[in-house]
Every structure is written in C-alpha cells, then in structure tokens.
Design a protein around this motif. Structure first.
Motif, mmCIF file in Angstrom:
data_model
loop_
_atom_site.group_PDB
_atom_site.id
_atom_site.type_symbol
_atom_site.label_atom_id
_atom_site.label_comp_id
_atom_site.label_asym_id
_atom_site.label_seq_id
_atom_site.Cartn_x
_atom_site.Cartn_y
_atom_site.Cartn_z
ATOM 1 N N GLU A 148 3.246 15.620 4.175
ATOM 2 C CA GLU A 148 2.595 16.899 4.468
ATOM 3 C C GLU A 148 1.514 17.244 3.449
ATOM 4 O O GLU A 148 0.736 18.175 3.663
ATOM 5 N N THR A 149 1.474 16.512 2.345
ATOM 6 C CA THR A 149 0.503 16.824 1.294
ATOM 7 C C THR A 149 -0.815 16.097 1.527
ATOM 8 O O THR A 149 -0.912 15.212 2.381
ATOM 9 N N PHE A 150 -1.805 16.471 0.723
ATOM 10 C CA PHE A 150 -3.099 15.788 0.779
ATOM 11 C C PHE A 150 -2.934 14.302 0.505
ATOM 12 O O PHE A 150 -3.521 13.452 1.182
ATOM 13 N N HIS A 151 -2.095 13.974 -0.489
ATOM 14 C CA HIS A 151 -1.885 12.566 -0.837
ATOM 15 C C HIS A 151 -1.277 11.799 0.327
ATOM 16 O O HIS A 151 -1.693 10.673 0.638
ATOM 17 N N GLY A 152 -0.279 12.404 0.950
ATOM 18 C CA GLY A 152 0.398 11.728 2.051
ATOM 19 C C GLY A 152 -0.513 11.512 3.244
ATOM 20 O O GLY A 152 -0.476 10.462 3.895
ATOM 21 N N LYS A 153 -1.331 12.518 3.545
ATOM 22 C CA LYS A 153 -2.240 12.383 4.693
ATOM 23 C C LYS A 153 -3.304 11.321 4.411
ATOM 24 O O LYS A 153 -3.701 10.558 5.304
ATOM 25 N N ALA A 154 -3.779 11.247 3.161
ATOM 26 C CA ALA A 154 -4.776 10.224 2.811
ATOM 27 C C ALA A 154 -4.151 8.833 2.852
ATOM 28 O O ALA A 154 -4.816 7.855 3.214
ATOM 29 N N ALA A 155 -2.870 8.741 2.493
ATOM 30 C CA ALA A 155 -2.198 7.442 2.516
ATOM 31 C C ALA A 155 -2.132 6.872 3.929
ATOM 32 O O ALA A 155 -2.134 5.653 4.113
ATOM 33 N N ARG A 156 -2.087 7.757 4.929
ATOM 34 C CA ARG A 156 -2.042 7.272 6.308
ATOM 35 C C ARG A 156 -3.310 6.536 6.700
ATOM 36 O O ARG A 156 -3.326 5.762 7.659
ATOM 37 N N PHE A 157 -4.393 6.774 5.967
ATOM 38 C CA PHE A 157 -5.648 6.059 6.221
ATOM 39 C C PHE A 157 -5.730 4.782 5.391
ATOM 40 O O PHE A 157 -6.789 4.188 5.247
ATOM 41 N N LEU A 158 -4.570 4.375 4.810
ATOM 42 C CA LEU A 158 -4.436 3.117 4.073
ATOM 43 C C LEU A 158 -5.319 3.063 2.837
ATOM 44 O O LEU A 158 -5.746 1.991 2.413
ATOM 45 N N ASN A 203 0.841 -1.198 0.000
ATOM 46 C CA ASN A 203 0.000 0.000 0.000
ATOM 47 C C ASN A 203 0.880 1.252 0.000
ATOM 48 O O ASN A 203 2.082 1.173 0.292
ATOM 49 N N PRO A 204 0.322 2.421 -0.339
ATOM 50 C CA PRO A 204 1.146 3.630 -0.494
ATOM 51 C C PRO A 204 1.989 3.990 0.724
ATOM 52 O O PRO A 204 3.136 4.420 0.579
ATOM 53 N N ILE A 205 1.460 3.789 1.903
ATOM 54 C CA ILE A 205 2.227 4.180 3.096
ATOM 55 C C ILE A 205 3.417 3.238 3.285
ATOM 56 O O ILE A 205 4.496 3.647 3.730
ATOM 57 N N ASN A 206 3.255 1.953 2.915
ATOM 58 C CA ASN A 206 4.378 1.012 3.007
ATOM 59 C C ASN A 206 5.482 1.395 2.019
ATOM 60 O O ASN A 206 6.672 1.328 2.345
ATOM 61 N N ILE A 207 5.087 1.776 0.808
ATOM 62 C CA ILE A 207 6.088 2.185 -0.190
ATOM 63 C C ILE A 207 6.819 3.439 0.267
ATOM 64 O O ILE A 207 8.044 3.550 0.152
ATOM 65 N N ALA A 208 6.068 4.387 0.820
ATOM 66 C CA ALA A 208 6.703 5.612 1.318
ATOM 67 C C ALA A 208 7.686 5.298 2.444
ATOM 68 O O ALA A 208 8.771 5.903 2.530
ATOM 69 N N GLU A 209 7.340 4.341 3.283
ATOM 70 C CA GLU A 209 8.240 3.973 4.389
ATOM 71 C C GLU A 209 9.543 3.368 3.872
ATOM 72 O O GLU A 209 10.605 3.582 4.451
ATOM 73 N N VAL A 210 9.456 2.612 2.775
ATOM 74 C CA VAL A 210 10.670 2.038 2.182
ATOM 75 C C VAL A 210 11.569 3.167 1.656
ATOM 76 O O VAL A 210 12.772 3.199 1.919
ATOM 77 N N CYS A 211 10.968 4.104 0.923
ATOM 78 C CA CYS A 211 11.758 5.215 0.366
ATOM 79 C C CYS A 211 12.324 6.108 1.473
ATOM 80 O O CYS A 211 13.395 6.709 1.314
ATOM 81 N N ALA A 212 11.598 6.167 2.592
ATOM 82 C CA ALA A 212 12.028 7.039 3.688
ATOM 83 C C ALA A 212 13.335 6.581 4.328
ATOM 84 O O ALA A 212 14.032 7.376 4.956
ATOM 85 N N ARG A 213 13.661 5.285 4.168
ATOM 86 C CA ARG A 213 14.903 4.782 4.764
ATOM 87 C C ARG A 213 16.100 5.602 4.289
ATOM 88 O O ARG A 213 17.070 5.778 5.011
ATOM 89 N N CYS A 214 16.042 6.094 3.054
ATOM 90 C CA CYS A 214 17.121 6.955 2.545
ATOM 91 C C CYS A 214 16.665 8.413 2.441
ATOM 92 O O CYS A 214 17.377 9.320 2.864
ATOM 93 N N HIS A 215 15.475 8.624 1.884
ATOM 94 C CA HIS A 215 15.069 9.985 1.523
ATOM 95 C C HIS A 215 14.587 10.830 2.701
ATOM 96 O O HIS A 215 14.268 11.998 2.516
ATOM 97 N N ASN A 216 14.513 10.245 3.888
ATOM 98 C CA ASN A 216 14.258 11.054 5.088
ATOM 99 C C ASN A 216 15.497 11.161 5.965
ATOM 100 O O ASN A 216 15.434 11.696 7.066
ATOM 101 N N ASP A 217 16.607 10.642 5.456
ATOM 102 C CA ASP A 217 17.868 10.720 6.183
ATOM 103 C C ASP A 217 18.503 12.088 5.892
ATOM 104 O O ASP A 217 18.992 12.330 4.783
ATOM 105 N N SER A 218 18.499 12.954 6.881
ATOM 106 C CA SER A 218 18.967 14.335 6.663
ATOM 107 C C SER A 218 20.395 14.390 6.161
ATOM 108 O O SER A 218 20.728 15.191 5.267
ATOM 109 N N GLN A 219 21.261 13.533 6.708
ATOM 110 C CA GLN A 219 22.672 13.553 6.292
ATOM 111 C C GLN A 219 22.826 13.098 4.845
ATOM 112 O O GLN A 219 23.598 13.667 4.072
#
Length: 352
Positions: free
Chosen positions: A232-242, A199-215
């Motif tokens: 922070e977007t509408f899409h992201g907030k809706a994804a949290r509702f699976l 689902n979209p939130i799972n995919i975002a979590e995979v990408c976050a392993r690198c793309h949310n790493d500030s360094q």
C-alpha cells in the motif's frame, strides 16, 4: 506364461532403447549428474500423487538447474538416502548435510550449518534465548519455505547496457584462467552476489507466504499483514513496476553488511528496526542521504483501515470521494459533448 506378439514387441523395443538412453544421456547431462538421475527425471510429466494426496512433480529442468547455485552439487550430495536405482521415495532433504564442495577460504567441506546457527539466533529461529522451543514453533520458516533453487543473475560490467555475462570481461579472465567452465561458474557466482539475488517484488512475495497469512499474524500477535501494508506504500507500488532501486523487506529489516538469516526482532537494540536505529535506515547513502531521523518515525506498515489508522483511513476516503466527485461529472460532460459532435442533428422527441 504366454507373451502376446504386441507385448513381445514392446519388451523388445524397451530392451533395445536402454543402451541408447544410458549412453546418450550422460554426455549432455550436467556434470553433477554422476548418478545419471536425469535418465528418468528429465521427463516433464514425471510425477505422482503421494500417500497424503499431494501432487508431487519430480521433473528436473536441466538448463535451469545448470544456471543455479547448486549446479555443481551431485544429486546424491543432498539426497543422501538414495543409493540405488530404482529407488524408494526420497526422504526430506537436510540442508545442513556436508556436500562434496570444498569452501575455498577454509578448505573444508561446505555445509549450511553456520547459516542455521545465524538463523537460530534470529527473529525467525524456533528456539528462544532461554533455549526453549518458541510457541507455535512450526510457524517459523525452514530453508525451503523461503528458498527455491536460486539462479545466477550475472552482471555485465562492459558497457552496462545489458544484463548477463560480458564477453569482454571473460576475455580478461582468460588471461590467467584457461578453463571456460571454471571462468563462467566463478563469474556467475561473484557477479550474482554484487546485486540483489531477487527483485523487491519477488522478496516481498516470499515474505508474504507467512506475513500475509491472517491466522499466523493473529497467532503471533503481529500488528499487521506486513507485506500487504508494504504494497500500500509508495515503495510497494513502485516495486510492482519491477524497479530494483526500491527498498524491499531485507533493506530495512537486516543490518547493513549482515546476512538475511541474522534478522532480529525490532525489540532487540541491535536490530535495524529498533526505535533507536530506525532513522539510519532511511538516511543511509543508498536511499535518502542526509534525511532527518524523523523520516523513519511514521508507521511504515499501517493498514489504512478504520481500526488501525483512522486518520489515514478518513484521509484516503476523502481523496477517493474528491477524485470521483471531480472526474465523474467531467467524464459525463465529455461524453455528452462527443455525442453532440457525432450526432449534431439528433433530437430527443417526447412521446405524444
């Protein structure tokens, strides 16, 4: 050497239990476990701390493994260095090794080499177009950085009221195919590929392993923590509702009909995120058909901070103040009204 009576009993119990373990486990184990690896790896507590101090868990959940895409691959198909039991610490798995499965369209042994070739030419490849290693090459992902054991997500096509295998559909398969194991496996394989594997939130979590790493973001000169800004977007907030209809990272960053391993840099004119092609992302038939290309011109990954987007930042602050300034006095009035209703005769007396 003298052996005490309690120890003798332990040895005797262990000796007697070996035939039971050997002959009882394989029958219930998955077909790929020809090497009888589950004899040891079926125990949940099987683990150790390695030489680098990292905790390593070696437990294999049989029921989960049997629902994964690798369930037909023998253990030694990936762990090629293990040839005896007990074995030494296993080497890192090479995902490019040829496994015993025959790819039906080519009738050749299957491997992930073609995936690796796509990956090397993508934005996530470690080699640049000139054939040289990219700067900070170790930051770029390998197979297991994104992939765990993928599980089947079969669809139900019968009345579409529940996920999973449709018995009615399986009945049609049995008209021609006689082995249930074959039918279940191919039904799972085909129907899993007909929709998102995660689902979209799972995919975002995979990408976050690198793309949310500030360094990492700073090292590669990226403009934003991409997954944080997506949230922070509408899409992201809706994804949290699976909601699986919501676009995820792959929907925008991968050209339609191509693999996620072929993701290109936005500077590449063939990339879906290139300025020349971005309008097609939003206006595709699955999202906003007939939408103007201008819909895709806004800064999708803007972080609403003063440095990156001052207009959006002050707009956000204004609405927070407006909302708080409106609701807090109203809630105060409601609270005072409730107090008066519960205690109609209450009086606050001044101290004399």
């Amino acid at each position: 050497m003298k052996v005490s009576l309690p120890n003798l009993k332990s040895y005797l119990l262990l000796f007697l239990s070996i035939p039971f373990l050997v002959f009882s486990s394989p029958g219930s184990a998955f077909a790929a476990d020809i090497g009888n690896c589950l004899l040891c790896h079926k125990y949940p507590g099987m683990s150790r701390v390695d030489e680098e101090g990292k905790f390593r868990l070696f437990f294999i959940n049989e029921s989960i493994y049997n629902n994964g895409v690798h369930s037909k691959v023998k253990c030694e198909g990936c762990h090629t260095d293990i040839t005896e039991i007990p074995h030494k610490p296993a080497k890192k798995v090479d995902c490019l090794v040829e496994c015993h499965i025959i790819e039906p369209s080519s009738e050749k042994k299957f491997s992930h080499k073609s995936v690796d070739a796509d990956m090397s030419q993508s934005v996530h490849g470690r080699i640049d177009p000139a054939g040289k290693s990219k700067k900070y090459a170790n930051d770029f992902p390998e197979c297991k950085d994104c992939h765990d054991e993928p599980l089947y997500r079969p669809l139900s096509f019968f009345k579409k009221v529940r996920p999973g295998i449709s018995e009615a559909s399986l009945g049609r398969c049995r008209v021609c195919h006689k082995k249930d194991e074959f039918i279940y496996r191919f039904y799972n394989h085909v129907t899993t590929r007909l929709h998102k594997s995660r689902n979209p939130i799972n995919i975002a979590e995979v990408c976050a392993r690198c793309h949310n790493d500030s360094q990492l973001v700073e090292r590669h000169g990226l403009s934003t923590k991409a997954v944080f800004s997506y949230g922070e977007t509408f899409h992201g907030k809706a994804a949290r509702f699976l909601d699986e209809r919501i676009p995820d990272c792959l929907d925008c960053h991968v050209n339609k009909g191509q693999s996620a391993h072929q993701m290109l840099s936005h500077k590449n004119t063939q990339a879906s995120t290139n300025d020349m092609n971005r309008g097609k992302i939003c206006s595709n038939i699955d999202c906003h058909p007939n939408a103007s290309p201008k819909l895709a011109t806004y800064n999708v990954h803007a972080e609403f901070n003063l440095k990156q987007s001052p207009a959006q930042y002050f707009f956000t602050v204004f609405f927070i103040v407006l909302t708080g300034g409106t609701l807090l006095p109203l809630m105060g009035i409601i609270l005072l009204d409730l107090i008066r209703r519960f205690f109609p005769n209450a009086v606050i007396k001044r101290r004399k």
